[in-house]
Design a protein around this motif. Structure first.
Motif: not given
Length: 283
Positions: A54-59
Motif C-alpha cells: 500500500v502507498r505510504i508516506g514519510s511518517a
C-alpha cells in the motif's frame, strides 16, 4: 478551446485529496482482499494475503527505518508562489489547502536518526502533497539533507514517490533536477553512500534525476517506475507495451534496479549494504 480544458466528464479528484494510507476500518487491495486497518499497520502496510504494498508516506517510512527517535531537518520550510500561478485556483491558496488537509509543509521530509545502530539521513517524499511533485522546496530540502550527510559523514537515503515536476513552479521546478544531481555528485566525491528507494509511483523529473542516481537503486514490489506513464508511452509510440512495463520487476530484469525488497526486509537490507560499504563487522 475544449482541447485545453478538463470537461465535467474528466477526473475530478484533486491530487491533494488522494491519500497514501487509506482511511476507515478496512482496506480493500486491488486484488479484492479485505484487510483490517490495524492488521495492515502491523504488517507494515502490506496486504498479508496478496503482498500488495500500500502507498505510504514519510511518517510510515520513518517508523519502519529508524530504531526509535529521529530529528527532522528543515521541518518548517514551505513553498512560495514566485510566478503568481493561477489555473482554476491560485497556487498560493492551493498550498494553504493542502497543508491543512495533510498536515505536511511540502512534498518531502528529511530526518536523521539511528537505523539498526547506524546513523542515517532519510529524505522521503509524500504523494499526498500535490502528487509528490518536485518544487523548489523539495530540491532545497534534499540538497540540505545531502549537505548534512557530507558534513557529518552519514549515509544518505532517498525515498521517491512522485508524479514529477511541479507545473505551478515551471522552470524553478525543473532547476531542481540539476541542483539535486550536482549535490549527489558532491556526496559521491566525499565517499558517502547514497541509497535510492523507488516506490509507487516514481515518475517524471524525479526518475530523471536523483531517483536513479543511487550507489544502489532499490524498488518496492510492483511499483510504477518510469519517466512518462505507460499510457503516454503507448499513445506516443503507437505500439503495445510489454507485459508489466515500467514495474519494478520489469526494470530489475532490464538492469535499471539492483534489487527489489519487501517492505519487511527494507531496514535489514539497507543496513546490510551500509555495513558492507563501510566495512563494518556484520557478524
Amino acid at each position: 478551446m475544449a482541447w485545453f480544458k478538463r470537461t465535467e466528464k474528466g477526473i475530478q479528484t484533486a491530487t491533494e485529496d488522494k491519500k497514501d494510507v487509506p482511511k476507515g476500518l478496512w482496506y480493500k487491495s486491488p486484488t479484492g482482499k479485505i484487510v483490517d486497518q490495524d492488521e495492515l499497520a502491523k504488517n507494515l502496510w502490506v496486504s498479508p494475503e496478496d503482498d500488495f504494498h500500500v502507498r505510504i508516506g514519510s511518517a510510515e517510512y520513518f517508523s519502519i527505518l529508524f530504531d526509535d527517535d529521529f530529528k527532522e531537518l528543515d521541518a518548517k520550510m514551505t513553498s512560495k508562489d514566485p510566478l503568481k500561478f493561477t489555473d482554476t485556483k491560485k497556487y498560493s491558496d492551493r498550498l494553504k489547502d493542502v497543508m491543512e488537509k495533510t498536515g505536511l509543509k511540502d512534498a518531502v521530509r528529511t530526518a536523521v536518526g539511528k537505523s539498526k545502530g547506524n546513523d542515517l539521513v532519510v529524505c522521503c517524499m509524500d504523494f499526498a502533497f500535490i502528487g509528490g511533485s518536485m518544487g523548489a522546496v523539495v530540491g532545497e530540502k534534499i540538497a540540505r539533507g545531502i549537505d548534512y550527510s557530507i558534513k557529518n559523514k552519514v549515509p544518505f537515503m532517498m525515498i521517491s514517490k512522485s508524479g514529477g515536476a511541479r507545473m505551478m513552479e515551471a522552470a524553478y521546478s525543473l532547476m531542481q533536477l540539476a541542483k539535486t544531481s550536482a549535490k549527489l555528485a558532491q556526496l559521491a566525491e566525499a565517499g558517502i553512500p547514497y541509497i535510492s528507494l523507488c516506490t509507487d509511483p516514481t515518475t517524471g523529473g524525479t526518475t530523471a534525476s536523483y531517483a536513479m542516481l543511487g550507489d544502489i537503486n532499490i524498488g518496492e514490489p510492483g511499483a510504477l517506475i518510469g519517466f512518462a506513464g505507460p499510457r503516454v508511452v503507448k499513445d506516443t509510440t503507437g505500439k503495445d507495451l510489454p507485459e508489466g512495463f515500467q514495474t519494478s520487476e520489469f526494470l530489475l530484469e532490464h538492469g535499471f534496479l539492483d534489487f527489489i525488497t519487501h517492505r519487511k526486509e527494507l531496514k535489514d537490507k539497507v543496513n546490510l549494504y551500509i555495513d558492507l560499504i563501510l566495512n563494518q563487522d556484520i557478524r
